[in-house]
Design an enzyme around this catalytic site. Structure first.
Site, mmCIF file in Angstrom:
data_model
loop_
_atom_site.group_PDB
_atom_site.id
_atom_site.type_symbol
_atom_site.label_atom_id
_atom_site.label_comp_id
_atom_site.label_asym_id
_atom_site.label_seq_id
_atom_site.Cartn_x
_atom_site.Cartn_y
_atom_site.Cartn_z
ATOM 1 N N ARG A 1 -23.794 13.568 19.584
ATOM 2 C CA ARG A 1 -24.112 12.289 19.531
ATOM 3 C C ARG A 1 -22.604 12.029 19.822
ATOM 4 N NH1 ARG A 1 -25.750 14.013 12.916
ATOM 5 N NH2 ARG A 1 -27.277 13.650 13.639
ATOM 6 N N ILE B 1 2.057 2.982 7.036
ATOM 7 C CA ILE B 1 0.774 4.281 8.141
ATOM 8 C C ILE B 1 1.243 3.326 9.822
ATOM 9 C CG2 ILE B 1 0.199 5.372 6.392
ATOM 10 C CD1 ILE B 1 -2.508 3.819 6.703
ATOM 11 N N ASP B 2 0.987 1.938 9.246
ATOM 12 C CA ASP B 2 0.459 1.253 10.499
ATOM 13 C C ASP B 2 1.243 1.348 11.576
ATOM 14 O OD1 ASP B 2 -1.808 0.819 8.612
ATOM 15 O OD2 ASP B 2 -0.218 -1.231 8.217
ATOM 16 N N GLY C 1 0.809 -1.432 -0.134
ATOM 17 C CA GLY C 1 0.162 0.027 0.056
ATOM 18 C C GLY C 1 0.842 1.406 0.216
ATOM 19 N N ARG D 1 -23.240 7.740 15.338
ATOM 20 C CA ARG D 1 -22.830 7.598 13.969
ATOM 21 C C ARG D 1 -21.161 7.491 13.737
ATOM 22 N NH1 ARG D 1 -27.246 8.886 12.919
ATOM 23 N NH2 ARG D 1 -28.533 10.618 12.637
ATOM 24 N N ARG E 1 -4.258 -1.999 10.027
ATOM 25 C CA ARG E 1 -4.227 -3.794 10.558
ATOM 26 C C ARG E 1 -4.330 -4.295 11.276
ATOM 27 N NH1 ARG E 1 -4.555 -5.012 5.285
ATOM 28 N NH2 ARG E 1 -4.255 -7.538 5.814
ATOM 29 N N GLY F 1 6.003 -2.924 3.724
ATOM 30 C CA GLY F 1 6.251 -3.480 5.418
ATOM 31 C C GLY F 1 6.470 -4.525 5.788
ATOM 32 N N ARG G 1 -3.500 7.967 3.901
ATOM 33 C CA ARG G 1 -2.883 7.300 3.349
ATOM 34 C C ARG G 1 -2.415 8.626 2.229
ATOM 35 N NH1 ARG G 1 -3.178 1.077 1.401
ATOM 36 N NH2 ARG G 1 -3.199 1.850 -0.013
HETATM 37 O O1 F6P Z 1 -1.240 -1.627 5.949
HETATM 38 C C1 F6P Z 1 -1.638 -0.121 5.572
HETATM 39 C C2 F6P Z 1 -2.955 -0.589 5.529
HETATM 40 O O2 F6P Z 1 -3.321 1.026 4.931
HETATM 41 C C3 F6P Z 1 -4.015 -0.817 6.264
HETATM 42 O O3 F6P Z 1 -4.252 0.187 7.107
HETATM 43 C C4 F6P Z 1 -5.173 -1.252 6.215
HETATM 44 O O4 F6P Z 1 -5.602 -2.028 6.485
HETATM 45 C C5 F6P Z 1 -4.561 -1.746 4.432
HETATM 46 O O5 F6P Z 1 -3.242 -1.121 4.052
HETATM 47 C C6 F6P Z 1 -5.655 -1.668 3.031
HETATM 48 O O6 F6P Z 1 -5.061 -2.504 1.958
HETATM 49 P P1 F6P Z 1 -5.245 -2.014 0.673
HETATM 50 O O7 F6P Z 1 -4.457 -1.510 -0.425
HETATM 51 O O8 F6P Z 1 -5.344 -3.450 0.284
HETATM 52 O O9 F6P Z 1 -6.441 -1.914 0.210
#
Ligand code: F6P
Length: 378
Positions: free
Chosen positions: A175, A139-140, A12, A281, A184, A115, A290
């Protein structure tokens, strides 16, 4: 003597990728090394598609730019690659094709910006003879052995701004606002943005939550005259007697990154509304975490990582991952990063069993949250 190196950005995308590319290219130029970029991550190595990267050419104006100028591919495991022929789907080990390409093109080192899944493949390539150096991207913030990954600070900033905005609307309408963030199987983004954004509840994958505790916290606030509450939920959070919410299972579970998470925020919001009677909500923050420009912190971190990666290559310290340890640039063998996931070509990145860095229970962020009465749902 190092002459030609190549970069791949894989998995990603993430703010800071271009800043790392720029730093590698500039440092390479300082040492008269030619720099190239494979197109779309490991796929580019397979198809042998690459471009020359020069600070006065294709790699100029990169510091603040989001995304990656050389493209990225997700779920690409060349050791277990999905091939479709005459309607028949098969998974093949095509790693030797990529290795032959890299050797024929004369690349002395491949920088793998990615990653845990990307670094797992990098380690597998290193076993088969390629010189690789990893740079911890996501980002995780869940890559083992480094204090922080680039892109994480930007994601936390985006989530914090979202929480600020949710605060005012929550207050106006009395709310409960639930914000689902990425991460993740690691709760870093949720926990840190909850602290930065003054949330009342933070639910993270590391602490399976008890909805009674969440309700208790919101009711307590109500009794104290607070007519709204803010809840941050990590996409990988799960109830103590339940499971994570999977939005989609990709490639029949055979791919590298085979699970798309999502939906837990809505579930939590519905339960809160049913149990507290307060209108609730859910906002799913999604890919804005991202995309776009990196924060100044991430620009500097990415630049440091890019420089260090090139320095390691010049010193011949291959098959390593650049890290930040106690605030200082450092490196570890890729072997250590992939932990128990040793089998060559094994899938990773989509399973909880990989050696990702999760929030430890004695982390300062956990202590801060508890002492500031942010409910962690336990
Ligand atoms: O690993 C980065 C991330 O943005 C996660 O936080 C998220 O679950 C995942 O990638 C989503 O990835 P994709 O691009 O496969 O939808």
């Amino acid at each position: 003597m190092l002459k030609r190196v190549a970069i791949i950005t894989n998995g990603g995308d993430c703010p800071g990728l271009n800043a790392v590319i720029r730093a590698i290219v500039k440092t390479a130029e300082t040492h008269n090394v030619e720099c190239y970029g494979f197109i779309e991550g490991y796929k580019g190595m397979l198809k042998n598609e690459f471009i020359r990267l020069e600070s006065n050419g294709s790699a100029s104006g990169l510091l603040h730019r989001g995304g990656t100028i050389i493209g990225s591919s997700n779920s690409t495991n060349l050791f277990n690659y999905k091939v479709e022929e005459n309607g028949i789907v098969e998974y093949r080990d095509l790693s030797n094709v990529a290795i032959d390409n890299v050797k024929r093109d004369g690349f002395d080192c491949i920088f793998t910006l990615g990653g845990d899944g990307t670094q797992k493949s990098a380690r597998d390539f290193s076993i088969k003879g390629l010189n690789v150096i990893g740079v911890p991207k996501t980002i995780d913030n869940d890559v083992a052995h480094t204090d922080i990954t680039f892109g994480y600070n930007t994601a936390v900033s985006v989530a914090t701004e979202a929480l600020d905005r949710l605060h005012s609307t929550a207050e106006s309408h009395h709310r409960v606002m639930v914000l689902e963030v990425m991460g993740r199987y690691a709760g870093w983004i949720a926990l840190e943005s909850a602290i930065a954004g003054g949330a009342d509840v933070a639910l993270i994958p590391e602490i399976p939550y008890n909805i009674d505790k969440v309700v208790e916290k919101i009711n307590k606030r109500k009794q104290a005259g607070k007519k709204f509450s803010i809840v941050v939920v990590s996409e990988g959070a799960k109830p103590k007697d339940g499971d994570i919410v999977v939005k989609k299972m990709l490639d029949d579970g055979k791919g590298l990154d085979n699970v798309r998470l999502g939906g837990i925020g809505e579930k939590v919001a519905e339960e809160i509304e049913a149990r507290t009677g307060m209108v609730s909500r859910c906002t799913v923050l999604g890919y804005v975490q991202r995309g776009g420009t990196p924060t100044s912190y991430d620009r500097v971190l990415s630049t440091k990582y890019g420089y260090k990666a090139m320095e390691l290559a010049l010193e011949g310290k291959f098959n390593t991952l650049v890290t930040l340890k106690n605030g200082k640039l450092d490196y570890v063998p890729l072997e250590d990063v992939i932990g128990n996931n040793k089998e060559i070509g094994a899938k990773s990145g989509g399973t909880e069993s990989t050696s990702i860095k999760r929030v430890p229970m004695d982390d300062d962020l956990i202590k801060v949250a508890r002492n500031l009465d942010i409910s962690l749902g336990d």
